[in-house]
Write a protein that holds these residues in place. Structure first.
Motif, PDB file in Angstrom:
ATOM      1  N   GLY A 133       1.451  -3.302 -11.421  1.00 55.32           N
ATOM      2  CA  GLY A 133      -0.003  -3.296 -11.183  1.00 55.32           C
ATOM      3  C   GLY A 133      -0.314  -3.193  -9.705  1.00 55.32           C
ATOM      4  N   MET A 134      -0.189  -2.001  -9.165  1.00 50.39           N
ATOM      5  CA  MET A 134      -0.529  -1.814  -7.748  1.00 50.39           C
ATOM      6  C   MET A 134      -1.826  -1.009  -7.620  1.00 50.39           C
ATOM      7  SD  MET A 134       2.956  -1.326  -5.614  1.00 50.39           S
ATOM      8  CE  MET A 134       4.366  -2.406  -5.747  1.00 50.39           C
ATOM      9  N   SER A 141      -2.925   5.278  -2.638  1.00 50.51           N
ATOM     10  CA  SER A 141      -2.079   5.347  -1.437  1.00 50.51           C
ATOM     11  C   SER A 141      -2.374   4.164  -0.527  1.00 50.51           C
ATOM     12  CB  SER A 141      -2.362   6.633  -0.657  1.00 50.51           C
ATOM     13  OG  SER A 141      -2.139   7.743  -1.462  1.00 50.51           O
TER      14      SER A 141
HETATM   15  C1  LIG Z   1       2.642   9.510 -13.770  1.00 50.59           C
HETATM   16  C2  LIG Z   1       2.124   8.430 -12.874  1.00 50.59           C
HETATM   17  C3  LIG Z   1       2.485   7.124 -13.104  1.00 50.59           C
HETATM   18  C4  LIG Z   1       1.983   6.109 -12.283  1.00 50.59           C
HETATM   19  N1  LIG Z   1       2.326   4.813 -12.571  1.00 50.59           N
HETATM   20  C5  LIG Z   1       1.800   3.813 -11.825  1.00 50.59           C
HETATM   21  C6  LIG Z   1       2.085   2.458 -12.149  1.00 50.59           C
HETATM   22  O1  LIG Z   1       2.812   2.148 -13.100  1.00 50.59           O
HETATM   23  N2  LIG Z   1       1.500   1.482 -11.410  1.00 50.59           N
HETATM   24  C7  LIG Z   1       0.698   1.756 -10.348  1.00 50.59           C
HETATM   25  O2  LIG Z   1       0.238   0.825  -9.707  1.00 50.59           O
HETATM   26  N3  LIG Z   1       0.395   3.040 -10.016  1.00 50.59           N
HETATM   27  C8  LIG Z   1       0.928   4.073 -10.730  1.00 50.59           C
HETATM   28  N4  LIG Z   1       0.628   5.371 -10.415  1.00 50.59           N
HETATM   29  C9  LIG Z   1      -0.343   5.629  -9.348  1.00 50.59           C
HETATM   30  C10 LIG Z   1       0.241   6.242  -8.090  1.00 50.59           C
HETATM   31  O3  LIG Z   1       1.012   5.296  -7.387  1.00 50.59           O
HETATM   32  C11 LIG Z   1      -0.969   6.726  -7.269  1.00 50.59           C
HETATM   33  O4  LIG Z   1      -1.584   7.757  -8.007  1.00 50.59           O
HETATM   34  C12 LIG Z   1      -0.554   7.209  -5.931  1.00 50.59           C
HETATM   35  O5  LIG Z   1      -0.133   6.139  -5.118  1.00 50.59           O
HETATM   36  C13 LIG Z   1      -1.710   7.959  -5.224  1.00 50.59           C
HETATM   37  O6  LIG Z   1      -2.885   7.217  -5.222  1.00 50.59           O
HETATM   38  P1  LIG Z   1      -4.281   7.848  -5.704  1.00 50.59           P
HETATM   39  O7  LIG Z   1      -4.069   8.475  -7.038  1.00 50.59           O
HETATM   40  O8  LIG Z   1      -5.320   6.798  -5.566  1.00 50.59           O
HETATM   41  O9  LIG Z   1      -4.578   9.030  -4.682  1.00 50.59           O
HETATM   42  P2  LIG Z   1      -5.170   8.885  -3.215  1.00 50.59           P
HETATM   43  O10 LIG Z   1      -4.524   7.760  -2.498  1.00 50.59           O
HETATM   44  O11 LIG Z   1      -6.660   8.902  -3.297  1.00 50.59           O
HETATM   45  O12 LIG Z   1      -4.676  10.246  -2.549  1.00 50.59           O
HETATM   46  C14 LIG Z   1      -5.339  11.501  -2.758  1.00 50.59           C
HETATM   47  C15 LIG Z   1      -4.685  12.523  -1.845  1.00 50.59           C
HETATM   48  O13 LIG Z   1      -4.855  12.128  -0.451  1.00 50.59           O
HETATM   49  C16 LIG Z   1      -3.591  12.071   0.212  1.00 50.59           C
HETATM   50  N5  LIG Z   1      -3.578  10.940   1.146  1.00 50.59           N
HETATM   51  C17 LIG Z   1      -3.977   9.664   0.897  1.00 50.59           C
HETATM   52  N6  LIG Z   1      -3.785   8.883   1.978  1.00 50.59           N
HETATM   53  C18 LIG Z   1      -3.228   9.671   2.930  1.00 50.59           C
HETATM   54  C19 LIG Z   1      -2.772   9.459   4.272  1.00 50.59           C
HETATM   55  N7  LIG Z   1      -2.849   8.241   4.838  1.00 50.59           N
HETATM   56  N8  LIG Z   1      -2.234  10.499   4.943  1.00 50.59           N
HETATM   57  C20 LIG Z   1      -2.151  11.731   4.377  1.00 50.59           C
HETATM   58  N9  LIG Z   1      -2.576  12.005   3.122  1.00 50.59           N
HETATM   59  C21 LIG Z   1      -3.098  10.996   2.400  1.00 50.59           C
HETATM   60  C22 LIG Z   1      -2.583  11.842  -0.894  1.00 50.59           C
HETATM   61  O14 LIG Z   1      -1.297  12.316  -0.520  1.00 50.59           O
HETATM   62  C23 LIG Z   1      -3.170  12.649  -2.043  1.00 50.59           C
HETATM   63  O15 LIG Z   1      -2.794  14.000  -1.927  1.00 50.59           O
HETATM   64  C24 LIG Z   1       1.117   6.410 -11.201  1.00 50.59           C
HETATM   65  C25 LIG Z   1       0.771   7.745 -10.955  1.00 50.59           C
HETATM   66  C26 LIG Z   1       1.263   8.747 -11.769  1.00 50.59           C
HETATM   67  C27 LIG Z   1       0.878  10.168 -11.479  1.00 50.59           C
END
Ligand SMILES: Cc1cc2nc3c(=O)[nH]c(=O)nc-3n(C[C@H](O)[C@H](O)[C@H](O)COP(=O)(O)OP(=O)(O)OC[C@H]3O[C@@H](n4cnc5c(N)ncnc54)[C@H](O)[C@@H]3O)c2cc1C
Length: 386
Positions: A133-134, A141
């Motif tokens: 649960g992150m 991100s």
């Molecule tokens: C199949 C799958 C399983 C997952 N399972 C889990 C899970 O079990 N538990 C959990 O907690 N999460 C899970 N996730 C979530 C995953 O960790 C997040 O989707 C990921 O960390 C990106 O966060 P976000 O979707 O909020 O995108 P955002 O953080 O909004 O990012 C959107 C875009 O902006 C870019 N970006 C963001 N910040 C920066 C920066 N500082 N510098 C440059 N570029 C940046 C990113 O690279 C991306 O292209 C899962 C995701 C997927 C696809």
């Protein structure tokens, strides 16, 4: 100054080869018994509790953990071999994989003794499923912007808010989550988050499925409404989860699962071209296998560093960055090479079906576990470049 980056040239020791044969024989028996079909990656949908128990019975869960908690005190390299064989065979690892890879190690480090004695042996027996649960709707991100709140109450904490993209929450017994226990500070915006062990079977939790383009059911939104977590389920330091999350991510980012998720299209292509491929196919397959071999050496090296008790965060991030981009591009490379496959190849239909599925899977590979852009930020920082 640039920090040291190490990929020690680790070789898998001879005992790993013996183990590999044991795992292969076990998986062959499971396939023969109809537990799963290695040619059908879609099976990730299916939860396989009995298979999970049988893997536990073989001693292949909690392999590196102390015996007093049901573990087997074997090496990270031996664990590597088991993971690799399971992935290559497309075995249904959903029930136990997260618990074995990262939740168990977090509990080992931070949980009170009675919780370790209760839960770790059950993970080793393949009986419990964990989720992570992150991510939250407005913090993926930027993990440290998490808002889901833990408010102190008598004997514990009340949780309110939601997590998203939570893999396996629909079958999970537990979640290891980070919640906000204090506001962040001016000096440290990462301050104020605490890690907790959540019992998913207790009241105050709603799990809502999220549909995926592949038709799989992998992840969920998880809503907490006055969900009670007892005091002894707090893990580690109050407000200090940011210090703890780093080592967890080294476990999450470096394993063979980070470049083998679409591997089945490569084996299917090799089957389709047969033992005498034309020059173009041989050159294309040779290039892919050479890249795979290099990544595998890097990934084994990280397993060796974990074995040595180090926290190879930068090296693990490099493996995930290179590995997930490779596995994402693999179906496209295989599709190009498949154009030269004899239309009469016996597995042509299977190859087409697998390609269609892998191409739909590919976009997620560079997002799950931290996006490519974010990993590159971590690598740059680790190398002293930012
Ligand atoms: C199949 C799958 C399983 C997952 N399972 C889990 C899970 O079990 N538990 C959990 O907690 N999460 C899970 N996730 C979530 C995953 O960790 C997040 O989707 C990921 O960390 C990106 O966060 P976000 O979707 O909020 O995108 P955002 O953080 O909004 O990012 C959107 C875009 O902006 C870019 N970006 C963001 N910040 C920066 C920066 N500082 N510098 C440059 N570029 C940046 C990113 O690279 C991306 O292209 C899962 C995701 C997927 C696809």
């Amino acid at each position: 100054m640039t920090a040291a980056l190490r990929f020690d040239p680790i070789r898998l020791p001879p005992e790993c080869e013996v183990l590999r044969q044991e795992v292969r024989a076990f998986l062959a028996d499971e396939i023969a018994a109809g537990t799963f079909d290695p040619h059908k990656p879609q099976r990730e949908d299916s939860d396989a509790p009995e298979f999970s128990r049988r893997v536990g019975e073989r001693g292949w869960l909690g392999m590196t953990w102390p015996k007093q908690y049901g573990g087997h005190e074997r090496s990270f390299l031996e664990r590597y071999v088991v993971t690799e064989e399971m992935r290559v065979a497309n075995a249904p690892t959903r029930r136990f994989f997260v618990a074995d890879r990262q939740s168990g190690p977090v509990l080992l480090k931070y949980a009170p003794e009675h919780i370790k004695m209760d839960i770790l042996p059950r993970i080793c027996r393949g009986e419990v499923c964990f989720s992570i649960g992150m991510s939250e709707p407005n913090s993926g991100s930027d993990l440290f912007a998490a808002k889901t709140k833990a408010t102190k109450t008598d004997g514990g904490w009340l949780i309110n808010g939601s997590k998203i993209w939570t893999t396996s929450a629909h079958i999970a017994d537990y979640m290891i989550a980070i919640f906000r226990t204090s506001p962040s500070t001016k000096e440290n915006r990462r301050h104020g988050l605490t890690q907790f062990l959540v019992n998913m079977k207790k009241p105050g939790i709603t799990v809502n499925p999220i549909a995926q383009i592949t038709g799989q059911y992998e992840f969920n939104e998880v809503v907490f409404t006055d969900h009670f977590v007892p005091d002894d389920h707090m893990l580690g330091e109050l407000d200090g989860a940011w210090k703890q999350a780093t080592s967890e991510l080294a476990y999450e980012r470096s394993g063979p699962e980070r470049f083998l998720e679409t591997y089945y299209v490569l084996t299917e292509l090799v089957r389709a071209v047969g033992p005498k491929p034309d020059t173009r196919s041989a050159e294309g397959i040779g290039r892919l296998v050479a890249q795979l071999h290099t990544m595998r050496r890097m990934s084994v090296s990280v397993a060796g560093m974990l074995q040595a008790g180090r926290e190879p965060v930068v090296e693990a991030s490099i493996v995930k960055d290179i590995g997930t981009i490779w596995e994402q591009q693999l179906p496209h490379r295989v599709r190009e090479l498949a154009a030269f496959v004899d239309a009469d190849a016996s597995n042509h239909a299977t190859l087409d079906e697998q390609l269609a599925f892998a191409i739909k899977t590919a976009p997620k590979l560079t997002i799950q576990g931290g996006t490519t852009e974010v990993l590159r930020g971590i690598i740059a920082r680790g190398l002293g470049l930012r």
